[in-house]
Design an enzyme around this catalytic site. Structure first.
Site, mmCIF file in Angstrom:
data_model
loop_
_atom_site.group_PDB
_atom_site.id
_atom_site.type_symbol
_atom_site.label_atom_id
_atom_site.label_comp_id
_atom_site.label_asym_id
_atom_site.label_seq_id
_atom_site.Cartn_x
_atom_site.Cartn_y
_atom_site.Cartn_z
ATOM 1 N N ASP A 197 0.849 -1.190 0.000
ATOM 2 C CA ASP A 197 0.000 0.000 0.000
ATOM 3 C C ASP A 197 0.888 1.245 0.000
ATOM 4 O O ASP A 197 1.853 1.337 0.763
ATOM 5 C CB ASP A 197 -0.894 0.004 1.247
ATOM 6 N N ILE A 198 0.564 2.209 -0.878
ATOM 7 C CA ILE A 198 1.332 3.459 -0.935
ATOM 8 C C ILE A 198 0.993 4.299 0.292
ATOM 9 O O ILE A 198 -0.180 4.557 0.581
ATOM 10 C CB ILE A 198 1.014 4.244 -2.217
ATOM 11 N N ASN A 236 -3.006 12.760 -2.843
ATOM 12 C CA ASN A 236 -3.979 13.092 -3.901
ATOM 13 C C ASN A 236 -4.650 14.436 -3.639
ATOM 14 O O ASN A 236 -4.869 15.237 -4.545
ATOM 15 C CB ASN A 236 -5.046 11.995 -3.978
ATOM 16 N N ASP A 294 -2.043 9.711 -10.240
ATOM 17 C CA ASP A 294 -1.951 8.650 -11.247
ATOM 18 C C ASP A 294 -0.502 8.395 -11.648
ATOM 19 O O ASP A 294 -0.096 7.250 -11.888
ATOM 20 C CB ASP A 294 -2.774 9.024 -12.482
ATOM 21 N N GLU A 301 -4.820 2.379 -4.235
ATOM 22 C CA GLU A 301 -3.360 2.440 -4.087
ATOM 23 C C GLU A 301 -2.785 1.139 -3.550
ATOM 24 O O GLU A 301 -1.640 1.095 -3.092
ATOM 25 C CB GLU A 301 -2.971 3.606 -3.167
#
Length: 340
Positions: free
Chosen positions: A214-215, A222, A231, A257
């Site tokens: 997971d980012i 965002n 993106d 993500e």
């Protein structure tokens, strides 16, 4: 429905769809393919008029335009579209079977006639009867040669049709299994691959491991920089993962993500090493945007949870354990790898 279309019409439609989509720079997704298949089939005149109008006015087929066409003309009939493609495939298969049966019948008839000629030879025919018999045999041979020549040409043509259809269906299959933004495998592809690994473990006890990735702070990122930059971050992380894994390993975007990496034939220690390499590779580079006035985005980091298959596991329990370790990594401060 396309049941009444003959083989040539069917092949004609299948050969028009992808080149036209490529010409108009339309992504080959199942939804977009359904739109253009219906357009060339000319079974939905309202759809055809709408697309012809867009083309006449030089309107670009943006994702919004494509989605609008799908929602307006295709969505409620999507099961029918799928059925149509199946029907057209079946038409080609049935044609092949029919041609092969014809070839078999021709050979059988020739064999039967030869047996009949042989019986006549055993009855001591006179010269006139023998001449007639030879002429009949010659005529039969010529007929078989001509028939087989025609059959050979037909089979070659049909083989080309099937090869083209298979290529198009393979392309659609890849599209259906690919995440459009990152070009990674999508969740559906992962689930099919995971099911195969579960079966393999049950049958042969071949181990595999799973990474759940997971980012870190992506939602906040965002909100700060916008979805277009988000993106690009997703694409950067995807590329880093693809360059780190190898062989039969599967990398997929699971959703948002979140990513998964499935490592066949990898024990837990091997999987942890791969996870650390992925984490390090992603965090090393500082990202920036803009050509003239560059804006520094800082380091992108990921948290990773790792789990290996155990007796009694299915795809859901393996995923749940990796996901649990992912949250352990998040609670430990992020940008780290945790495993059971």
């Amino acid at each position: 429905m396309h049941n009444n279309q003959n083989l040539e019409q069917t092949s004609h439609i299948l050969h028009l769809v992808l080149p036209k989509m490529s010409e108009l720079a339309i992504p080959v997704t199942p939804e977009n393919y359904a739109i253009w298949f219906d357009y060339f089939a000319e079974t939905n005149l309202n759809l055809k008029r709408a697309i012809d109008g867009l083309i006449a006015n030089d309107v670009k087929f943006t994702p919004e335009v494509n989605l609008g066409l799908y929602n307006r003309f295709i969505e409620e009939r999507s099961p029918e579209i799928i059925e149509n493609v199946q029907i057209e495939t079946q038409i080609l298969i049935n044609s092949l079977v029919h041609k092969i049966e014809q070839l078999g019948e021709g050979t059988a008839n020739f064999s039967g006639n030869l047996s009949e000629f042989n019986q006549k030879l055993q009855s001591n025919p006179n010269s006139d009867e023998l001449t007639l018999l030879v002429m009949s045999i010659a005529a039969e041979v010529e007929q078989v040669i001509a028939s087989n020549r025609h059959m050979s040409e037909s089979l070659v043509s049909l083989s080309d049709e099937i090869a083209n259809l298979k290529s198009e269906m393979d392309n659609l299959s890849k599209v259906a299994m690919t995440d459009e933004l990152t070009s990674l495998n999508n969740r559906r592809a992962y689930e099919l691959f995971a099911a195969e690994q579960m079966t393999k473990f049950t049958d042969t006890q071949t181990v595999c491991s799973l990474l759940m990735i997971d980012i870190d702070n992506f939602k906040q990122f965002n909100e700060t920089f916008g979805h277009l930059i988000g993106d690009k971050v997703l694409a950067y992380v995807a590329l880093a993962m693809k360059h780190t894994v190898k062989g039969d390993d599967l990398v997929a975007r699971y959703g948002g993500e979140e990513f998964v990496v499935m490592l066949p034939n990898a024990k837990l220690t091997d999987a942890v090493n791969v996870a650390e390499k992925i984490r390090e590779r992603i965090s090393l580079k500082q990202l920036s945007i803009g050509k003239e006035k560059k804006q520094n985005l800082g380091h992108i980091t990921v948290s990773i949870g790792v789990a290996s298959i155990q007796t009694g596991d299915d795809a859901d329990t393996l995923l749940a354990r990796a996901d649990e370790q992912l949250y352990v990594a998040k609670r430990a401060g992020k940008n780290c790898v945790k495993y059971a």
